[in-house]
Design a protein around this motif. Sequence first.
Motif, PDB file in Angstrom:
ATOM      1  N   LYS A  17       0.810  -1.226   0.000  1.00 27.60           N
ATOM      2  CA  LYS A  17       0.000   0.000   0.000  1.00 27.60           C
ATOM      3  C   LYS A  17       0.840   1.272   0.000  1.00 27.60           C
ATOM      4  O   LYS A  17       0.658   2.136  -0.844  1.00 27.60           O
ATOM      5  CB  LYS A  17      -0.926   0.046   1.228  1.00 27.60           C
ATOM      6  CG  LYS A  17      -1.935  -1.065   1.294  1.00 27.60           C
ATOM      7  CD  LYS A  17      -2.829  -0.918   2.507  1.00 27.60           C
ATOM      8  CE  LYS A  17      -2.105  -0.941   3.828  1.00 27.60           C
ATOM      9  NZ  LYS A  17      -1.512  -2.218   4.198  1.00 27.60           N
ATOM     10  N   THR A  35      -1.591   6.254   7.191  1.00 29.44           N
ATOM     11  CA  THR A  35      -2.246   6.222   8.505  1.00 29.44           C
ATOM     12  C   THR A  35      -1.651   5.150   9.418  1.00 29.44           C
ATOM     13  O   THR A  35      -1.681   5.286  10.632  1.00 29.44           O
ATOM     14  CB  THR A  35      -3.770   6.008   8.381  1.00 29.44           C
ATOM     15  OG1 THR A  35      -4.007   4.731   7.777  1.00 29.44           O
ATOM     16  CG2 THR A  35      -4.420   7.105   7.577  1.00 29.44           C
ATOM     17  N   ALA A  37       1.425   4.658   9.817  1.00 29.58           N
ATOM     18  CA  ALA A  37       2.537   5.333  10.509  1.00 29.58           C
ATOM     19  C   ALA A  37       2.022   6.061  11.746  1.00 29.58           C
ATOM     20  O   ALA A  37       2.702   6.128  12.772  1.00 29.58           O
ATOM     21  CB  ALA A  37       3.239   6.309   9.561  1.00 29.58           C
ATOM     22  N   ARG A  40       1.620   3.610  14.439  1.00 27.83           N
ATOM     23  CA  ARG A  40       2.963   3.218  14.878  1.00 27.83           C
ATOM     24  C   ARG A  40       3.571   4.279  15.798  1.00 27.83           C
ATOM     25  O   ARG A  40       4.239   3.960  16.788  1.00 27.83           O
ATOM     26  CB  ARG A  40       3.875   3.013  13.663  1.00 27.83           C
ATOM     27  CG  ARG A  40       3.582   1.735  12.903  1.00 27.83           C
ATOM     28  CD  ARG A  40       4.353   1.662  11.595  1.00 27.83           C
ATOM     29  NE  ARG A  40       4.075   0.443  10.888  1.00 27.83           N
ATOM     30  CZ  ARG A  40       4.748  -0.698  11.077  1.00 27.83           C
ATOM     31  NH1 ARG A  40       5.782  -0.745  11.893  1.00 27.83           N
ATOM     32  NH2 ARG A  40       4.419  -1.784  10.416  1.00 27.83           N
ATOM     33  N   GLY A 129      -4.337   2.675   4.527  1.00 29.56           N
ATOM     34  CA  GLY A 129      -4.570   2.132   5.869  1.00 29.56           C
ATOM     35  C   GLY A 129      -5.348   0.838   5.813  1.00 29.56           C
ATOM     36  O   GLY A 129      -5.148   0.005   4.913  1.00 29.56           O
ATOM     37  N   ASP A 131      -8.900   0.977   7.196  1.00 30.36           N
ATOM     38  CA  ASP A 131     -10.323   1.330   7.333  1.00 30.36           C
ATOM     39  C   ASP A 131     -10.629   2.652   6.641  1.00 30.36           C
ATOM     40  O   ASP A 131     -11.583   3.329   6.992  1.00 30.36           O
ATOM     41  CB  ASP A 131     -10.668   1.477   8.826  1.00 30.36           C
ATOM     42  CG  ASP A 131      -9.860   2.589   9.494  1.00 30.36           C
ATOM     43  OD1 ASP A 131      -8.771   2.932   8.974  1.00 30.36           O
ATOM     44  OD2 ASP A 131     -10.317   3.140  10.509  1.00 30.36           O
ATOM     45  N   ARG A 187     -10.659  -7.338  15.051  1.00 29.90           N
ATOM     46  CA  ARG A 187     -10.903  -6.401  16.157  1.00 29.90           C
ATOM     47  C   ARG A 187     -12.311  -5.814  16.024  1.00 29.90           C
ATOM     48  O   ARG A 187     -12.864  -5.742  14.920  1.00 29.90           O
ATOM     49  CB  ARG A 187      -9.834  -5.305  16.172  1.00 29.90           C
ATOM     50  CG  ARG A 187      -9.934  -4.367  15.021  1.00 29.90           C
ATOM     51  CD  ARG A 187      -9.064  -3.132  15.176  1.00 29.90           C
ATOM     52  NE  ARG A 187      -9.164  -2.377  13.968  1.00 29.90           N
ATOM     53  CZ  ARG A 187      -8.149  -2.084  13.152  1.00 29.90           C
ATOM     54  NH1 ARG A 187      -6.929  -2.456  13.449  1.00 29.90           N
ATOM     55  NH2 ARG A 187      -8.373  -1.388  12.064  1.00 29.90           N
TER      56      ARG A 187
HETATM   57  O1   DC Z   1       0.351  -0.458   7.484  1.00 30.32           O
HETATM   58  P1   DC Z   1       1.164  -0.641   8.758  1.00 30.32           P
HETATM   59  O2   DC Z   1       1.766  -1.996   8.913  1.00 30.32           O
HETATM   60  O3   DC Z   1       2.160   0.432   8.955  1.00 30.32           O
HETATM   61  O4   DC Z   1       0.071  -0.477   9.922  1.00 30.32           O
HETATM   62  C1   DC Z   1       0.417  -0.591  11.267  1.00 30.32           C
HETATM   63  C2   DC Z   1      -0.762  -1.124  12.087  1.00 30.32           C
HETATM   64  O5   DC Z   1      -1.735  -0.101  12.245  1.00 30.32           O
HETATM   65  C3   DC Z   1      -1.456  -2.361  11.539  1.00 30.32           C
HETATM   66  O6   DC Z   1      -1.266  -3.465  12.393  1.00 30.32           O
HETATM   67  C4   DC Z   1      -2.919  -2.005  11.498  1.00 30.32           C
HETATM   68  C5   DC Z   1      -3.040  -0.643  12.062  1.00 30.32           C
HETATM   69  N1   DC Z   1      -3.775   0.284  11.205  1.00 30.32           N
HETATM   70  C6   DC Z   1      -5.112   0.437  11.444  1.00 30.32           C
HETATM   71  O7   DC Z   1      -5.650  -0.218  12.330  1.00 30.32           O
HETATM   72  N2   DC Z   1      -5.836   1.344  10.742  1.00 30.32           N
HETATM   73  C7   DC Z   1      -5.256   2.055   9.771  1.00 30.32           C
HETATM   74  N3   DC Z   1      -6.005   2.943   9.081  1.00 30.32           N
HETATM   75  C8   DC Z   1      -3.880   1.884   9.479  1.00 30.32           C
HETATM   76  C9   DC Z   1      -3.157   0.967  10.204  1.00 30.32           C
END
Ligand code: DC
Length: 226
Positions: A17, A35, A37, A40, A129, A131, A187
């Motif tokens: 993505k 998102t 990040a 994180r 992201g 969602d 979740r």
């Molecule tokens: O894309 P990523 O691996 O950097 O995302 C990190 C975590 O954040 C991933 O486990 C799911 C969560 N996340 C989320 O719940 N909603 C988002 N819009 C983006 C990421």
Amino acid sequence: MNNKYQIAIDGPASAGKSTVAKIVAKDLQYVYCDTGAMYRVVTLKAIQNGIDLNDETKISEMLNDTDIRFELGEPVQKVFLDGNEVTEDIRQTNVTNSVSTIAAQKAVREVLTNWQRDLAKNGGIVMDGRDIGSAVLPNAEVKIFLIASVQERAERRYKENIAKGMETDLEQLKKEIEIRDHKDSTRKISPLTKASDAIEVDTTSMSIQDVVNEILRIVENASKRK
Ligand code: DC
């Protein structure tokens, strides 16, 4: 082409993505917002401050006093927490393996969702992201859902880690991806879901450029429908 669209790109971990979202944003001269990040950064700050990651009250208090910013950067966007650069820190394994716990919390999702909507309110944004199309920007003009097999995603992450000089085990990466997929999809609040009006793109055997071209084609089609 209309340069005010909201483009939502969702999908599981390591589906490519951020790589493609960033290129699409550059091509269209849109803003890019990662998102994941943001989740994180919140996780990193909680770890740095020794906060129990399951203590939702403390985490939500911490958010009142947290500043997250992005800056253009090559090859990746730079991320700042309270004025300090944390671009690399947020990719460390301890953050990666704890972020699902933080991302499952209602207060965290509410605050970050509001920030994300605010960033996107004038359009001209590519946001990636889990969602975005389903919950953050339900009216986005373009919604993409990127998928790829677990094997392919683990191999991509493995190569990225090797390039960064990080020693990792492919089988371990596969397990971690499966665990994260499960946590993100099951979740209670805003789970990883494909919005009913999202277009699914399976990137398993596609190059980065092929995926970018496919998304640009979808954007072009959306602009014709307007
Ligand atoms: O894309 P990523 O691996 O950097 O995302 C990190 C975590 O954040 C991933 O486990 C799911 C969560 N996340 C989320 O719940 N909603 C988002 N819009 C983006 C990421």
